[in-house]
Design a protein around this motif. Structure first.
Motif, PDB file in Angstrom:
ATOM      1  N   THR A   7       0.843  -1.187   0.000  1.00  0.00           N
ATOM      2  CA  THR A   7       0.000   0.000   0.000  1.00  0.00           C
ATOM      3  C   THR A   7       0.883   1.243   0.000  1.00  0.00           C
ATOM      4  OG1 THR A   7      -1.764  -1.144   1.198  1.00  0.00           O
ATOM      5  CG2 THR A   7      -1.737   1.263   1.342  1.00  0.00           C
ATOM      6  N   PRO A   8       0.571   2.276  -0.796  1.00  0.00           N
ATOM      7  CA  PRO A   8       1.352   3.520  -0.741  1.00  0.00           C
ATOM      8  C   PRO A   8       1.365   4.093   0.671  1.00  0.00           C
ATOM      9  CG  PRO A   8      -0.115   3.525  -2.632  1.00  0.00           C
ATOM     10  CD  PRO A   8      -0.501   2.336  -1.814  1.00  0.00           C
ATOM     11  N   ILE A   9       2.481   4.669   1.063  1.00  0.00           N
ATOM     12  CA  ILE A   9       2.594   5.244   2.402  1.00  0.00           C
ATOM     13  C   ILE A   9       1.485   6.257   2.646  1.00  0.00           C
ATOM     14  CG2 ILE A   9       4.063   6.686   3.866  1.00  0.00           C
ATOM     15  CD1 ILE A   9       6.481   5.323   2.523  1.00  0.00           C
ATOM     16  N   SER A  10       1.143   7.029   1.613  1.00  0.00           N
ATOM     17  CA  SER A  10       0.128   8.071   1.764  1.00  0.00           C
ATOM     18  C   SER A  10      -1.277   7.517   1.965  1.00  0.00           C
ATOM     19  CB  SER A  10       0.130   8.975   0.531  1.00  0.00           C
ATOM     20  OG  SER A  10      -0.161   8.223  -0.637  1.00  0.00           O
ATOM     21  N   ALA A  11      -1.467   6.219   1.789  1.00  0.00           N
ATOM     22  CA  ALA A  11      -2.796   5.615   1.919  1.00  0.00           C
ATOM     23  C   ALA A  11      -3.000   4.990   3.290  1.00  0.00           C
ATOM     24  CB  ALA A  11      -3.017   4.571   0.831  1.00  0.00           C
ATOM     25  N   TYR A  12      -2.234   5.443   4.283  1.00  0.00           N
ATOM     26  CA  TYR A  12      -2.399   4.953   5.644  1.00  0.00           C
ATOM     27  C   TYR A  12      -2.867   6.075   6.565  1.00  0.00           C
ATOM     28  CZ  TYR A  12       0.053   0.527   4.780  1.00  0.00           C
ATOM     29  OH  TYR A  12       0.409  -0.725   4.326  1.00  0.00           O
ATOM     30  N   GLU A 580       5.022  10.950  -4.425  1.00  0.00           N
ATOM     31  CA  GLU A 580       5.085   9.788  -3.539  1.00  0.00           C
ATOM     32  C   GLU A 580       5.768  10.154  -2.224  1.00  0.00           C
ATOM     33  OE1 GLU A 580       6.540   5.121  -3.555  1.00  0.00           O
ATOM     34  OE2 GLU A 580       7.141   6.475  -5.175  1.00  0.00           O
ATOM     35  N   LEU A 581       5.114   9.827  -1.108  1.00  0.00           N
ATOM     36  CA  LEU A 581       5.695  10.080   0.205  1.00  0.00           C
ATOM     37  C   LEU A 581       6.735   9.024   0.530  1.00  0.00           C
ATOM     38  CD1 LEU A 581       2.570  11.105   2.340  1.00  0.00           C
ATOM     39  CD2 LEU A 581       4.166  12.559   1.082  1.00  0.00           C
ATOM     40  N   LEU A 582       7.824   9.464   1.146  1.00  0.00           N
ATOM     41  CA  LEU A 582       8.932   8.585   1.496  1.00  0.00           C
ATOM     42  C   LEU A 582       9.356   8.830   2.936  1.00  0.00           C
ATOM     43  CD1 LEU A 582      11.170   9.060  -1.679  1.00  0.00           C
ATOM     44  CD2 LEU A 582       9.775   7.055  -1.132  1.00  0.00           C
ATOM     45  N   GLY A 583      10.007   7.830   3.521  1.00  0.00           N
ATOM     46  CA  GLY A 583      10.509   7.967   4.878  1.00  0.00           C
ATOM     47  C   GLY A 583       9.437   7.655   5.904  1.00  0.00           C
ATOM     48  N   ASN A 584       9.856   7.658   7.159  1.00  0.00           N
ATOM     49  CA  ASN A 584       8.939   7.274   8.232  1.00  0.00           C
ATOM     50  C   ASN A 584       7.745   8.214   8.312  1.00  0.00           C
ATOM     51  OD1 ASN A 584      10.140   4.856   9.432  1.00  0.00           O
ATOM     52  ND2 ASN A 584      11.882   6.191   9.846  1.00  0.00           N
ATOM     53  N   TYR A 585       6.613   7.640   8.763  1.00  0.00           N
ATOM     54  CA  TYR A 585       5.315   8.291   8.544  1.00  0.00           C
ATOM     55  C   TYR A 585       4.351   7.934   9.667  1.00  0.00           C
ATOM     56  CZ  TYR A 585       0.708   8.747   6.182  1.00  0.00           C
ATOM     57  OH  TYR A 585      -0.585   9.038   5.834  1.00  0.00           O
ATOM     58  N   PRO A 586       3.576   8.956  10.102  1.00  0.00           N
ATOM     59  CA  PRO A 586       3.776  10.379   9.867  1.00  0.00           C
ATOM     60  C   PRO A 586       4.947  10.904  10.693  1.00  0.00           C
ATOM     61  CG  PRO A 586       1.888  10.042  11.303  1.00  0.00           C
ATOM     62  CD  PRO A 586       2.344   8.678  10.875  1.00  0.00           C
TER      63      PRO A 586
END
Length: 624
Positions: A7-12, A580-586
């Motif tokens: 899943t894309p990071i941004s979809a969490y 696209e978002l990268l790295g630890n999140y949020p």
């Protein structure tokens, strides 16, 4: 929706209970959750290995579209599913244990409510925990009406209204719902069965009430006029709620992020564990919390900082730059080679070797954090002052040493310009505090060292060739976005030609076509590249606003926030071309940067040339 099953990071979305947290995908899958604490091994870890990491997934068994949103002014997460035959809503939350003394449990719970809102929706339920980062054997069985998972000397129970079948390693089934049907799925750590006295709907109401009461009230924040009122208020409010989820309710410590090893570049090796609290974050955090009216949290956080660095020894003991959320100092870094990593980005790391580095800037951040508390009327005790005075004295002895810098490079230490600037801040703010509160301090000596630091930075850190402050004394021709903080901490005024030259050089060489900012030029001991760094991009907004370029500052801010996830969450970095978002999140740093940038923009709109941001950005250089 997925790439190679990921899943894309941004979809969490993120939920939590102030002790741990969980990432819930827009596909209804909990793919990251560490229990019982944020630094504990993962129980659901599909985020870092979709095949073997473990998950708890609830989603339609038929093709579907989904969307997520938070309930207003809460961290209660809703995922709405639409199929050809009907629609359903999944509501995820965790009870706030510290806020509900009447709760009949002491370990974390995850509540998942599913309701069919229209037509009919068959739901695929798949409960697949994997203890200890999936290193150990996990068994799952049905026992007295509960689903019980065991492994690593721990157990996890699932209370569910759905009829699930177990196969020894998971529990799954299809739950067929029609309009009006409601199902509850409750995950309990360290407890075998949900007590009969626990009413999920009552708990949900309490959680909503908690978040409503905690989120800042525009009528009472700060001086009575909300400094965040305006078009960006909703983004600030979401950032505020993210920061609270990252706070440990018992210690006051704030995690940099709830995840580990989300890559700075897909397939790369820049994958770090951020489930710790960095002293560096202190000044940023205290300013943001106080401006939002959360004075107790601000004080708790600073008290935690003092507690973890305090020593009973008569000789000052230098402290490490980061600590565990319970104040633990042993943060050994290791790799988990059995996990494939997010979209094949290995290695997966737990722990962080940066705890052994010398990072000179943290001393300035800590002293400045105390200075910040003064601006909001906090009383400084003699004990606190003794600790801070020791820090300033220590800076006098090692400001000219090489260090790893704020970016924690793993190449040879250097004389980083930003580190020196923050040593100056430690001395400058120490002098200011001592004078303002009449504390005993060798002010003359500190002022002399402060002058030496300033002279060294100006003479060795500035490059005539680039007309800019550089990365280090060894390589002043290389740029570092951390130099944007020179006017923000008051080392030089914003209208100084050298400051303006630095801003121009960074915009020319470190900024993408979209306006986002990369961190630095030069080697750092780690192979591969990375995305644009969101905090650095917010720093550029701040500098532009301070320079009077309000239109450009606002335009850049609007560009940055376009990269937020649909829920308003930010990771550490972003690929500008794709979003696209990268790295630890949020990422706490990114959300702190957003909050502070809104303050700069608000000040600019009000025509304030140097916004009253209590030192982080407007403190004038003291006489040297």
């Amino acid at each position: 929706m997925t790439t190679d099953g990921y899943t894309p990071i941004s979809a969490y979305g993120l939920i939590g209970n102030l002790e741990t947290a969980a990432l819930v995908g827009a596909d209804g899958s909990i793919d990251w959750c560490c229990l019982p604490y944020l630094q504990s091994p993962s129980v659901f870890g599909a985020l870092l290995d979709v095949e073997n990491g473990g998950h708890f997934r609830i989603q339609p068994a038929e093709p579907f579209e989904s969307s997520q949103r938070y309930e207003a002014r809460t961290n209660v997460l809703r995922t709405d599913f639409e199929t050809d035959a009907g629609s359903a809503r999944l509501t995820d939350f965790m009870p706030i244990l510290s806020a509900d003394p009447a709760a009949p449990f002491a370990q974390p719970w995850v509540f998942r409510k599913v309701e069919c809102t229209d037509g009919r929706v068959p739901l695929d339920v798949d409960f697949r925990p994997r203890f200890d980062y999936a290193r150990g054997r996990t068994t799952v069985e049905s026992l007295n009406g509960e689903i019980v998972a065991r492994g690593n000397g721990e157990h996890l129970s699932l209370s569910t209204d759905a009829a699930l079948q177990t196969d020894g390693v998971s529990a799954s089934g299809v739950d067929r719902l029609e309009a009006g049907d409601v199902r509850w799925h409750t995950v309990q750590y360290g407890q075998r069965k949900r007590p009969e006295s626990v009413d999920p709907e009552t708990l949900l109401a309490r959680v909503r009430e908690y978040w409503h009461n905690w989120t800042h009230d525009c009528r009472t924040v700060a001086t009575g006029a909300c400094p965040f009122e305006g078009p960006h208020h909703a983004l600030v409010e979401r950032s505020e709620l993210v920061l609270k989820l990252l706070m440990h309710h018992r210690t006051g410590a704030i995690a940099a992020a709830p995840t580990t090893s989300l890559p700075e570049l897909i397939g790369g090796t820049r994958n770090w564990d951020y489930r710790f609290s960095w002293i560096r974050d202190a000044a940023f955090t205290i300013q943001a919390l106080n401006k939002l009216g959360h004075t107790r949290e601000s004080r708790d956080y600073f008290d935690w900082c003092l507690d973890v660095i305090h020593t009973e020894s008569e000789t000052f003991q230098p402290f490490q730059p980061m600590f565990g959320l319970h104040g633990d100092t042993e943060i050994t870094e290791e790799t988990l080679d059995h996990l494939s990593g997010y979209r094949g980005s290995a290695p997966v790391r737990i722990g962080n070797a940066a705890r052994n580095q010398l990072q000179l800037d943290v001393f300035g951040e800590l002293v400045h954090a105390l200075y910040e508390t003064c601006q909001y009327g906090e009383t400084i005790t003699e004990t606190s002052w003794e600790t801070i005075s020791d820090v300033v004295e220590y800076v006098c002895t090692l400001w000219d040493k090489r260090d790893a810098g704020m970016w924690e490079v793993r190449s040879d230490p250097e004389q980083f310009v930003h580190s020196k600037v923050m040593c100056w801040v430690a001395l400058d703010r120490g002098i200011e505090i001592a004078r303002a509160h009449d504390f005993d301090a060798p002010i003359g000596h500190w002022a002399s060292v402060r002058s030496d630091v300033r002279e060294a930075v100006i003479e060795q850190g500035f490059s005539d060739a680039t007309n800019s402050f550089g990365r280090s004394f060894e390589s002043p021709e290389l740029l570092d976005a951390a130099a944007l903080r020179i006017p923000l901490v008051g080392f030089l005024p914003i209208d100084d030609d050298r400051v303006q030259g630095t801003i121009d050089a960074i915009r020319d060489r470190l900024t993408t076509e979209e306006g986002l900012v990369y961190r630095y030029e030069g080697r750092d001991g780690i192979a591969g590249g990375e995305g644009a760094f969101l905090l650095c991009s917010f720093w550029l907004v701040d500098c532009l606003a301070m320079s009077g370029d309000l239109r450009e500052a606002e335009a850049l801010f609007e560009t940055i926030v376009e990269y937020a996830s649909p829920l308003g969450l930010f990771s550490e970095e972003v690929i500008p071309q794709t979003g696209e978002l990268l790295g630890n999140y949020p990422q706490a740093f990114s959300h702190l940067g957003l909050i502070n940038s809104v303050l700069y923009l608000q000040a600019g709109e009000e025509g304030v040339p140097k916004p009253d941001l209590d030192g982080v950005s407007s403190h004038p250089p003291s006489a040297t």
